[in-house]
Motif scaffolding. Structure first.
Motif, PDB file in Angstrom:
ATOM      1  N   ILE A  83      11.980  16.146   5.731  1.00 37.63           N
ATOM      2  CA  ILE A  83      10.758  15.552   6.266  1.00 37.63           C
ATOM      3  C   ILE A  83      11.113  14.201   6.876  1.00 37.63           C
ATOM      4  O   ILE A  83      11.918  13.447   6.319  1.00 37.63           O
ATOM      5  N   SER A  84      10.534  13.911   8.025  1.00 42.93           N
ATOM      6  CA  SER A  84      10.817  12.625   8.668  1.00 42.93           C
ATOM      7  C   SER A  84      10.119  11.503   7.921  1.00 42.93           C
ATOM      8  O   SER A  84       9.166  11.727   7.164  1.00 42.93           O
ATOM      9  N   HIS A  85      10.575  10.289   8.147  1.00 40.67           N
ATOM     10  CA  HIS A  85       9.952   9.139   7.495  1.00 40.67           C
ATOM     11  C   HIS A  85       8.492   8.991   7.926  1.00 40.67           C
ATOM     12  O   HIS A  85       7.632   8.655   7.106  1.00 40.67           O
ATOM     13  N   ASP A  86       8.206   9.247   9.196  1.00 40.46           N
ATOM     14  CA  ASP A  86       6.825   9.148   9.672  1.00 40.46           C
ATOM     15  C   ASP A  86       5.932  10.192   9.009  1.00 40.46           C
ATOM     16  O   ASP A  86       4.792   9.899   8.620  1.00 40.46           O
ATOM     17  N   GLU A  87       6.464  11.411   8.882  1.00 41.22           N
ATOM     18  CA  GLU A  87       5.679  12.473   8.235  1.00 41.22           C
ATOM     19  C   GLU A  87       5.452  12.164   6.765  1.00 41.22           C
ATOM     20  O   GLU A  87       4.364  12.417   6.226  1.00 41.22           O
ATOM     21  N   LEU A  88       6.466  11.616   6.118  1.00 38.63           N
ATOM     22  CA  LEU A  88       6.315  11.279   4.696  1.00 38.63           C
ATOM     23  C   LEU A  88       5.298  10.159   4.523  1.00 38.63           C
ATOM     24  O   LEU A  88       4.455  10.210   3.625  1.00 38.63           O
ATOM     25  N   SER A  91       1.840  11.665   4.895  1.00 36.18           N
ATOM     26  CA  SER A  91       1.456  12.483   3.744  1.00 36.18           C
ATOM     27  C   SER A  91       1.113  11.616   2.540  1.00 36.18           C
ATOM     28  O   SER A  91       0.081  11.821   1.881  1.00 36.18           O
ATOM     29  N   LEU A  92       1.950  10.625   2.239  1.00 36.30           N
ATOM     30  CA  LEU A  92       1.692   9.758   1.087  1.00 36.30           C
ATOM     31  C   LEU A  92       0.407   8.970   1.283  1.00 36.30           C
ATOM     32  O   LEU A  92      -0.381   8.787   0.336  1.00 36.30           O
ATOM     33  N   HIS A  93       0.177   8.505   2.499  1.00 32.01           N
ATOM     34  CA  HIS A  93      -1.055   7.765   2.794  1.00 32.01           C
ATOM     35  C   HIS A  93      -2.271   8.648   2.545  1.00 32.01           C
ATOM     36  O   HIS A  93      -3.258   8.218   1.924  1.00 32.01           O
ATOM     37  N   ILE A 132       9.199   3.103   2.471  1.00 33.68           N
ATOM     38  CA  ILE A 132       8.049   3.911   2.891  1.00 33.68           C
ATOM     39  C   ILE A 132       6.918   3.781   1.873  1.00 33.68           C
ATOM     40  O   ILE A 132       5.751   3.572   2.244  1.00 33.68           O
ATOM     41  N   ILE A 133       7.255   3.860   0.600  1.00 30.94           N
ATOM     42  CA  ILE A 133       6.232   3.741  -0.446  1.00 30.94           C
ATOM     43  C   ILE A 133       5.604   2.352  -0.421  1.00 30.94           C
ATOM     44  O   ILE A 133       4.383   2.201  -0.515  1.00 30.94           O
ATOM     45  N   ILE A 134       6.425   1.331  -0.285  1.00 31.01           N
ATOM     46  CA  ILE A 134       5.911  -0.041  -0.196  1.00 31.01           C
ATOM     47  C   ILE A 134       4.964  -0.176   0.993  1.00 31.01           C
ATOM     48  O   ILE A 134       3.864  -0.738   0.876  1.00 31.01           O
ATOM     49  N   ASP A 135       5.376   0.346   2.150  1.00 31.98           N
ATOM     50  CA  ASP A 135       4.552   0.231   3.360  1.00 31.98           C
ATOM     51  C   ASP A 135       3.223   0.971   3.213  1.00 31.98           C
ATOM     52  O   ASP A 135       2.180   0.500   3.686  1.00 31.98           O
ATOM     53  N   ASP A 141      -3.811  -0.800   0.168  1.00 37.47           N
ATOM     54  CA  ASP A 141      -4.309  -1.942  -0.600  1.00 37.47           C
ATOM     55  C   ASP A 141      -3.114  -2.645  -1.245  1.00 37.47           C
ATOM     56  O   ASP A 141      -2.569  -2.148  -2.238  1.00 37.47           O
ATOM     57  N   PRO A 142      -2.703  -3.795  -0.722  1.00 42.46           N
ATOM     58  CA  PRO A 142      -1.528  -4.484  -1.280  1.00 42.46           C
ATOM     59  C   PRO A 142      -1.711  -4.979  -2.708  1.00 42.46           C
ATOM     60  O   PRO A 142      -0.744  -5.417  -3.330  1.00 42.46           O
TER      61      PRO A 142
END
Length: 252
Positions: A83-88, A91-93, A132-135, A141-142
């Motif tokens: 999975i690409s970073h953008d796709e991940l 999905s996580l978002h 990616i998870i941090i972003d 919500d930071p």
């Protein structure tokens, strides 16, 4: 559901479990734990399961976290997928935001994010995945806290970017001498014996080194302890661990 007379537990460490995964003990575990990590569609879970779990967590005054994963229900999020970073990121978002919206609907706040499975283990040491998870957390919500493997690279990476971090240890998993979790495919990676798990909990709460799977002493400094909801002995183990955590927290 009975009137809410439940009082939050006071333990030496936060006690968390991964819920909303079809486990038969979810409500019973919610009577014992202080944080719940709710599956939100990546490896399992849908709107109905999220609503049910969040409603119960609110009733038992348990902090609610999102438990996102690689979007891979076929493998329960426990293997790496292409999975690409953008796709991940997307999905996580979507996963975390879906749970956040349900929390708002039910009248509770989403407290933290804990990745699941292969993503959890890999992001703990892989800075690109960790980023990616941090972003994603910052985009949603930071103020959300990140729950991740105690002592891992991602702990310092996230803190350096302003996130609050919950460092997690495991009652029922063996560690490698590096401080990483032993892969589930490895023999004895999961602790099945309750007394062995309790001995590990005692050491985790008192700062003593635990013994890694390869026989080395490892010190784990954690603020939250996980008991897996899909462990066949999850409920009895959670009760014993709760008692052990109270023993090490005399003010309770």
């Amino acid at each position: 559901m009975p009137a809410n007379e439940h009082k939050p537990h006071s333990y030496a460490l936060d006690l968390n479990a991964d819920l909303g995964e079809g486990g038969r003990y979810d409500e019973s575990l919610l009577r014992l734990i202080t944080s719940a990590n709710v599956a939100c569609g990546g490896h399992i879970g849908d709107e109905a399961s999220m609503i049910k779990t969040v409603t119960l967590a609110k009733h038992y005054q348990v902090k609610i976290g999102a438990h996102p994963s690689y979007p891979d229900p076929a493998n329960f999020g426990r293997v790496t997928i292409d999975i690409s970073h953008d796709e991940l990121f997307t999905s996580l978002h979507q996963q975390i935001n879906a749970l956040r919206e349900i929390c708002e609907l039910i009248g509770v706040k989403l407290h933290h994010v804990k990745p699941h499975g292969a993503l959890y283990n890999q992001a703990a040491q892989n800075s690109a995945l960790g980023q990616i998870i941090i972003d994603v957390i910052k985009a949603i919500d930071p103020k959300l806290k990140l729950m991740i493997l105690a002592g891992s690279q991602l702990v310092s990476q996230a803190r350096a970017q302003g996130l609050a971090v919950i460092e997690e240890a495991f009652a029922d998993r063996r560690y490698l001498s590096s401080g990483a979790l032993a892969p589930r495919a490895q023999p004895e990676a999961v602790i099945e014996d309750s007394q062995q798990a309790l001995q590990q909990v005692k050491k985790l709460t008192t700062g003593e080194p635990i013994t890694s799977l390869d026989g080395q002493p490892v010190i784990i400094n954690a603020t939250s302890l996980c008991v897996h909801g899909d462990n066949p002995h999850a409920l009895s183990l959670a009760k014993l661990i709760g008692q052990q955590l109270k023993v090490n927290h005399p003010a309770n």
